[in-house]
Design a protein around this motif. Structure first.
Motif, PDB file in Angstrom:
ATOM      1  N   MET A  22       6.152  -4.595 -11.256  1.00  0.00           N
ATOM      2  CA  MET A  22       5.670  -3.211 -10.422  1.00  0.00           C
ATOM      3  C   MET A  22       6.799  -2.018 -10.514  1.00  0.00           C
ATOM      4  O   MET A  22       6.395  -1.063 -10.665  1.00  0.00           O
ATOM      5  N   ALA A  23       8.060  -2.571  -9.658  1.00  0.00           N
ATOM      6  CA  ALA A  23       9.048  -1.804  -9.301  1.00  0.00           C
ATOM      7  C   ALA A  23       9.773  -1.135 -10.505  1.00  0.00           C
ATOM      8  O   ALA A  23       9.955   0.021 -10.383  1.00  0.00           O
ATOM      9  N   PHE A  24      10.011  -1.825 -11.686  1.00  0.00           N
ATOM     10  CA  PHE A  24      10.848  -1.541 -12.901  1.00  0.00           C
ATOM     11  C   PHE A  24      10.145  -1.675 -14.008  1.00  0.00           C
ATOM     12  O   PHE A  24      10.784  -1.480 -14.993  1.00  0.00           O
ATOM     13  N   GLY A  25       8.957  -2.235 -14.240  1.00  0.00           N
ATOM     14  CA  GLY A  25       8.591  -2.890 -15.629  1.00  0.00           C
ATOM     15  C   GLY A  25       9.426  -3.927 -16.130  1.00  0.00           C
ATOM     16  O   GLY A  25       9.482  -4.046 -17.333  1.00  0.00           O
ATOM     17  N   GLN A  72      16.924  -1.486  -9.193  1.00  0.00           N
ATOM     18  CA  GLN A  72      17.088  -1.985 -10.711  1.00  0.00           C
ATOM     19  C   GLN A  72      18.004  -2.815 -11.297  1.00  0.00           C
ATOM     20  O   GLN A  72      18.139  -3.250 -12.216  1.00  0.00           O
ATOM     21  N   LEU A 113       7.191  -4.516 -20.391  1.00  0.00           N
ATOM     22  CA  LEU A 113       6.107  -3.675 -19.471  1.00  0.00           C
ATOM     23  C   LEU A 113       6.359  -2.245 -19.207  1.00  0.00           C
ATOM     24  O   LEU A 113       5.824  -1.333 -18.441  1.00  0.00           O
ATOM     25  N   ASN A 114       7.251  -1.587 -20.113  1.00  0.00           N
ATOM     26  CA  ASN A 114       7.874  -0.352 -20.083  1.00  0.00           C
ATOM     27  C   ASN A 114       7.156   0.576 -21.039  1.00  0.00           C
ATOM     28  O   ASN A 114       7.485   0.679 -22.185  1.00  0.00           O
ATOM     29  N   GLY A 138       4.197   0.049 -16.094  1.00  0.00           N
ATOM     30  CA  GLY A 138       5.265   0.993 -15.519  1.00  0.00           C
ATOM     31  C   GLY A 138       4.771   2.429 -15.333  1.00  0.00           C
ATOM     32  O   GLY A 138       5.512   3.278 -15.563  1.00  0.00           O
ATOM     33  N   LEU A 162       8.585   4.461 -13.326  1.00  0.00           N
ATOM     34  CA  LEU A 162       8.758   2.931 -13.118  1.00  0.00           C
ATOM     35  C   LEU A 162       9.173   2.100 -14.388  1.00  0.00           C
ATOM     36  O   LEU A 162       9.147   1.025 -14.437  1.00  0.00           O
ATOM     37  N   ASN A 163       9.655   2.821 -15.418  1.00  0.00           N
ATOM     38  CA  ASN A 163      10.200   2.077 -16.512  1.00  0.00           C
ATOM     39  C   ASN A 163      11.623   1.997 -16.708  1.00  0.00           C
ATOM     40  O   ASN A 163      12.419   2.934 -17.173  1.00  0.00           O
ATOM     41  N   ARG A 164      12.137   0.942 -16.109  1.00  0.00           N
ATOM     42  CA  ARG A 164      13.498   1.264 -15.561  1.00  0.00           C
ATOM     43  C   ARG A 164      14.187  -0.221 -16.423  1.00  0.00           C
ATOM     44  O   ARG A 164      15.435  -0.455 -15.898  1.00  0.00           O
TER      45      ARG A 164
END
Lengths: 289, 289
Positions: A24-27, A108, A158-159, B27, B158-160
């Motif tokens: 959730m936080a960073f993909g 991150q 997940l990004n 994300g 959120l894409n980190r």
């Protein structure tokens, strides 16, 4: 929106995950979307192989044995129920580690650590599956282009914001899929599919060295189906002009199989015998499973 | 790992979110990490402004009025408690919409729709805050480079994953931060900070037109502090050679304030009078709030 009939997080029946999960936080994770047909997942070994490439790329602390344990639980649920077909989504995300405070390397900037933990979620949606070869659709390009990213090219992480933005910008109709170009104006894939073109005896598919997802159905097609159909696979950069010089076009993914393409932005493709040879092979190998 | 003292999701005290939330799946959202000092959030207007740029870029259905409602709830909790200082993380993520099935435009390819919903989470961590000017650190570059992405440059989405991979590759020590270069070998930012260099009367900071996060503390420094300190701000591409020709270096973020940099990969910087002028201004404006 499809509601899952079964939702598991780390083996527990729940639809909730901690808000601080790094997915959730960073993909910070990878996923697979798989077809369930008559109680089994076609091309499962290819799904597992791609997942493990992603897990290795991201440095997640997750093993094949752990994956097999979670899949065994899923198949046990499938066997005990009336669910014969549907869609399975599997996410492997780095857990709640690395939320450090001031001055630390938290957030991150996690370091690889067995303590970070991994959360695995499995969502199973029951559905009536269509055949492996779908009715044709048209493609529509988006002005939002895929950036080149060699850090992440090929894997299903997940990004996915670029895909969300591309789909929003294109506003596709019901029978359209959104085709993405990269920042060098080469065709790459749709939001949900890999893309192929047929020209003469060649089947041409975009190089995914700089962006795009290396699809499981695509891999199977490239290695098993296309050679059997007597065609040559070519993986290279493809511009829109290159594409329009081709005889046929189709898109693929592991849930829907193969979908012929009628047109890209109004440029028409005709079906061709070679596409029929490919779809014939697919139906022969997967159709009766 | 810091445990939040308060965790709110859509105004409800919970630490759980639906596994199908699009923040988790793709994300698909933005966030802010903010400093809470003596019951207020410094630079709050800049945090809100950046959040709204991100919300607009992603096409999220979320208004300033809705944000103010959620912040009012947070400040009410802060007022009713002994929490005077800490860190506040706020996430605005697109909700569970767009998980369509076969053939549809679901999944990552959502169309903008008021029905998709938005989930807002607020995490508040109580902590003892250090001063606005921190002890110096060293920077270490990572071989993992930031890709250029004009779709998302500047916003805090959120894409980190690129940052996660860069931090993993660099393996920083306790007193080091990871400095990121882009694919053109320009310096961009650390995993957690914007970066600045001082040369003569110029303060040079990297252009973030193609990647990087447009920091709130950076914006405030550029617009309010640097002019007051009698220095000229220059925003441009900076190579490592350019950087090494400078007199001083520092990094900033909205939680930690300003941190002087002693060295990049062993190349030493000395503190300089101009850096002292900037830190003096910061302490004067923010130090007694």
């Amino acid at each position: 929106m499809l509601e899952p009939v079964v939702s598991l997080v780390n083996g527990v029946k729940t639809q909730q995950i901690d808000i601080q999960n790094r997915g959730m936080a960073f993909g910070d994770g990878v996923f697979e979307t798989m077809r369930l047909t008559q109680g089994h997942i076609p091309l499962l070994d290819l799904h597992k192989a791609r997942l493990h490439v992603g897990i290795k790329t991201l440095g997640l602390n997750y093993s094949e044995a752990a994956l097999n344990k979670h899949l065994a639980q899923l198949f046990s649920i499938i066997n005990d129920s009336n669910i014969a077909s549907g869609r399975v989504k599997l996410i492997v995300a780095r857990g709640q580690g690395g939320q450090g405070g001031q001055g630390g390397q938290g957030g991150q900037g996690v370091n690889p650590s067995p303590d970070a933990g991994v959360d695995v979620s499995i969502l199973l949606y029951a559905s009536q599956l269509a055949a492996w070869v779908q009715p044709a659709v048209a493609l529509k390009t988006s002005r939002v282009q895929l950036p080149h990213n060699v850090n992440l090219a090929g894997i299903k992480h997940l990004n996915r914001l670029d895909y969300v933005l591309a789909a929003q910008a294109a506003m596709p109709a019901e029978n359209e899929q959104v085709l993405l170009l990269d920042v060098a104006n080469n065709l790459i894939e749709t939001v949900h599919h890999n893309v192929f073109f047929i020209r003469g005896s060649e089947v041409i598919t975009p190089s995914l060295a700089r962006c795009g997802v290396n699809g499981v159905f695509k891999q199977w097609l490239v290695n098993s189906v296309i050679p059997k159909a007597g065609l040559q696979l070519v993986e290279r950069e493809i511009s829109r002009v290159d594409a329009e010089a081709c005889d046929a076009c189709f898109i693929t993914n592991a849930y829907s199989g193969l979908t012929p393409v009628t047109a890209i932005n109004g440029h028409l493709f005709n079906s061709c015998e070679k596409l029929n040879a490919i779809t014939g092979e697919i139906n022969q190998i997967l159709g009766d499973k």
